[in-house]
Motif scaffolding. Structure first.
Motif, PDB file in Angstrom:
ATOM      1  N   GLN A 130       0.713  -1.313  -0.362  1.00 50.49           N
ATOM      2  CA  GLN A 130      -0.442  -0.248   0.186  1.00 50.49           C
ATOM      3  C   GLN A 130       1.251   1.019   0.643  1.00 50.49           C
ATOM      4  N   LEU A 131       2.142   1.183   0.768  1.00 57.47           N
ATOM      5  CA  LEU A 131       2.726   2.339   0.979  1.00 57.47           C
ATOM      6  C   LEU A 131       3.451   2.624  -0.216  1.00 57.47           C
ATOM      7  N   PHE A 132       3.648   1.548  -1.439  1.00 53.26           N
ATOM      8  CA  PHE A 132       4.510   1.523  -2.252  1.00 53.26           C
ATOM      9  C   PHE A 132       3.999   1.847  -3.910  1.00 53.26           C
ATOM     10  N   HIS A 133       2.119   1.556  -3.582  1.00 53.87           N
ATOM     11  CA  HIS A 133       1.516   2.266  -4.652  1.00 53.87           C
ATOM     12  C   HIS A 133       1.444   3.749  -4.244  1.00 53.87           C
ATOM     13  N   LYS A 134       0.750   3.904  -3.199  1.00 55.20           N
ATOM     14  CA  LYS A 134       0.173   5.191  -3.105  1.00 55.20           C
ATOM     15  C   LYS A 134       1.642   6.207  -3.094  1.00 55.20           C
ATOM     16  N   ALA A 135       2.307   5.734  -2.474  1.00 53.53           N
ATOM     17  CA  ALA A 135       3.687   6.928  -2.877  1.00 53.53           C
ATOM     18  C   ALA A 135       4.131   7.089  -4.401  1.00 53.53           C
ATOM     19  N   GLN A 136       3.622   5.919  -5.211  1.00 57.30           N
ATOM     20  CA  GLN A 136       4.094   6.598  -6.378  1.00 57.30           C
ATOM     21  C   GLN A 136       2.929   7.193  -7.126  1.00 57.30           C
ATOM     22  N   ALA A 137       1.445   7.148  -7.079  1.00 63.82           N
ATOM     23  CA  ALA A 137       0.696   7.596  -7.311  1.00 63.82           C
ATOM     24  C   ALA A 137       0.576   9.097  -6.916  1.00 63.82           C
ATOM     25  N   ILE A 138       1.106   9.912  -5.669  1.00 68.05           N
ATOM     26  CA  ILE A 138       1.354  10.353  -5.246  1.00 68.05           C
ATOM     27  C   ILE A 138       2.129  11.459  -5.854  1.00 68.05           C
ATOM     28  N   TYR A 139       3.656  10.874  -5.815  1.00 69.51           N
ATOM     29  CA  TYR A 139       4.601  11.779  -6.465  1.00 69.51           C
ATOM     30  C   TYR A 139       4.124  11.981  -8.260  1.00 69.51           C
ATOM     31  N   GLU A 140       3.508  11.452  -8.830  1.00 68.57           N
ATOM     32  CA  GLU A 140       3.047  11.254 -10.327  1.00 68.57           C
ATOM     33  C   GLU A 140       2.180  12.308 -10.072  1.00 68.57           C
ATOM     34  N   LYS A 141       1.328  12.449  -9.064  1.00 64.91           N
ATOM     35  CA  LYS A 141       0.094  13.125  -9.328  1.00 64.91           C
ATOM     36  C   LYS A 141      -0.001  15.419  -9.235  1.00 64.91           C
ATOM     37  N   PHE A 142       1.057  14.817  -7.415  1.00 65.47           N
ATOM     38  CA  PHE A 142       1.709  16.047  -7.230  1.00 65.47           C
ATOM     39  C   PHE A 142       2.830  16.975  -7.229  1.00 65.47           C
ATOM     40  N   ILE A 143       3.778  15.808  -7.070  1.00 65.64           N
ATOM     41  CA  ILE A 143       5.586  16.162  -7.082  1.00 65.64           C
ATOM     42  C   ILE A 143       6.065  16.328  -8.255  1.00 65.64           C
ATOM     43  N   GLN A 144       6.046  15.615  -9.091  1.00 68.27           N
ATOM     44  CA  GLN A 144       7.068  15.411 -10.418  1.00 68.27           C
ATOM     45  C   GLN A 144       6.362  16.874 -10.678  1.00 68.27           C
ATOM     46  N   ASN A 145       8.006  16.976 -12.613  1.00 66.98           N
ATOM     47  CA  ASN A 145       7.490  18.525 -13.285  1.00 66.98           C
ATOM     48  C   ASN A 145       6.188  17.878 -13.902  1.00 66.98           C
ATOM     49  N   ASP A 146       5.630  19.049 -14.664  1.00 58.83           N
ATOM     50  CA  ASP A 146       4.354  18.881 -14.571  1.00 58.83           C
ATOM     51  C   ASP A 146       3.708  17.669 -14.308  1.00 58.83           C
ATOM     52  N   ALA A 147       3.329  17.661 -13.494  1.00 65.15           N
ATOM     53  CA  ALA A 147       2.541  16.558 -12.639  1.00 65.15           C
ATOM     54  C   ALA A 147       1.044  16.935 -12.821  1.00 65.15           C
ATOM     55  N   PRO A 148      -0.456  16.665 -12.766  1.00 67.67           N
ATOM     56  CA  PRO A 148      -1.676  17.146 -12.707  1.00 67.67           C
ATOM     57  C   PRO A 148      -1.795  18.429 -12.218  1.00 67.67           C
ATOM     58  N   GLN A 149      -1.657  17.298 -10.862  1.00 60.59           N
ATOM     59  CA  GLN A 149      -1.941  18.673  -9.949  1.00 60.59           C
ATOM     60  C   GLN A 149      -1.131  19.596  -9.106  1.00 60.59           C
ATOM     61  N   GLU A 150       0.085  19.707  -9.933  1.00 61.59           N
ATOM     62  CA  GLU A 150       1.919  19.860  -8.990  1.00 61.59           C
ATOM     63  C   GLU A 150       1.481  21.061  -8.158  1.00 61.59           C
TER      64      GLU A 150
END
Length: 235
Positions: A130-150
């Motif tokens: 759960q930690l792994f999948h949620k961490a990846q999802a949070i990074y993709e959605k909020f953290i990485q450059n040009d994320a949908p909701q950076e």
């Protein structure tokens, strides 16, 4: 009118016509293949980013989406007044959370509260997968450059998160969550207390439909010179 000439630098014009034709076809096919790979990668990132929108990420709060604001907030003026005592009291009350989310949507900055809520849910995870999948999802959605909701984070905080999400712990997003919390507390929260949304609640008036306005700027940690990054403790 002269027609433009297209040159293929990798072609030998002395080759037979059939050989030249197949070289052109191969080059076009290779370019199409590269585009297809990029598109598949983009689709994968989009699917990952949708994970944080699944119900298990929001067990305790109703985040809503733009254009889908909470239908009604029923709270006594006395309770609403308490929200003005501290930002923590506002977020700890479900109706307060919803009212603040409604306000952020009018400023087109709801990514901040959604990121904060996703981090709260992330810390409740008990299983490693759960930690792994949620961490990846949070990074993709909020953290990485040009994320949908950076969200606005400094480079060093982003780098620390990137290095930790392959083997995340419940503290992987603590520094980033703390940063976003302080930005909301010192910027958006003060404006919320002066907004029609909050003034209507403490005066017992029904909430008005708020016209959405285009946000003129995004606040960042650089606007608070007295605030120093606390990333050292996460190194």
């Amino acid at each position: 009118m002269e027609k433009p000439l297209v040159f293929f630098s990798h072609l030998n014009m002395s080759d037979p016509k059939e050989k030249t034709f197949y070289k052109v076809i191969h080059a076009i096919g290779k370019e199409a293949s590269n585009k297809d790979i990029k598109n598949r990668g983009k689709e994968k990132r989009n699917r990952l980013s949708l994970l944080v929108q699944k119900p298990e990420f929001h067990d305790d709060v109703n985040l809503g989406r733009s254009g889908n604001l909470p239908k009604s907030i029923s709270v006594s003026p006395e309770e609403a007044v308490k929200w003005g005592e501290s930002f923590d009291k506002l977020l700890s009350h479900k109706d307060g959370f919803d009212a603040f989310t409604r306000f952020l949507k009018t400023e087109f900055s709801e990514e901040n509260i959604e990121f904060w809520a996703a981090c709260e849910d992330f810390k409740k995870s008990q299983e490693p997968h759960q930690l792994f999948h949620k961490a990846q999802a949070i990074y993709e959605k909020f953290i990485q450059n040009d994320a949908p909701q950076e969200v606005n984070l400094d480079f060093h905080t982003k780098e620390i998160i990137l290095k930790s999400i392959s083997q995340p712990t419940i503290h992987s997003f603590d520094a980033a969550q703390s940063r976003v919390y302080r930005l909301m507390e010192q910027d958006s929260y003060t404006r919320f207390l002066r907004s029609d949304i909050y003034l209507d609640l403490i005066n017992g008036r029904p909430l008005k439909t708020t016209n959405l306005r285009r946000r003129s700027r995004s606040f960042t940690f650089n606007e608070f010179p007295d605030e120093k990054p606390d990333i050292a403790i996460w190194l």
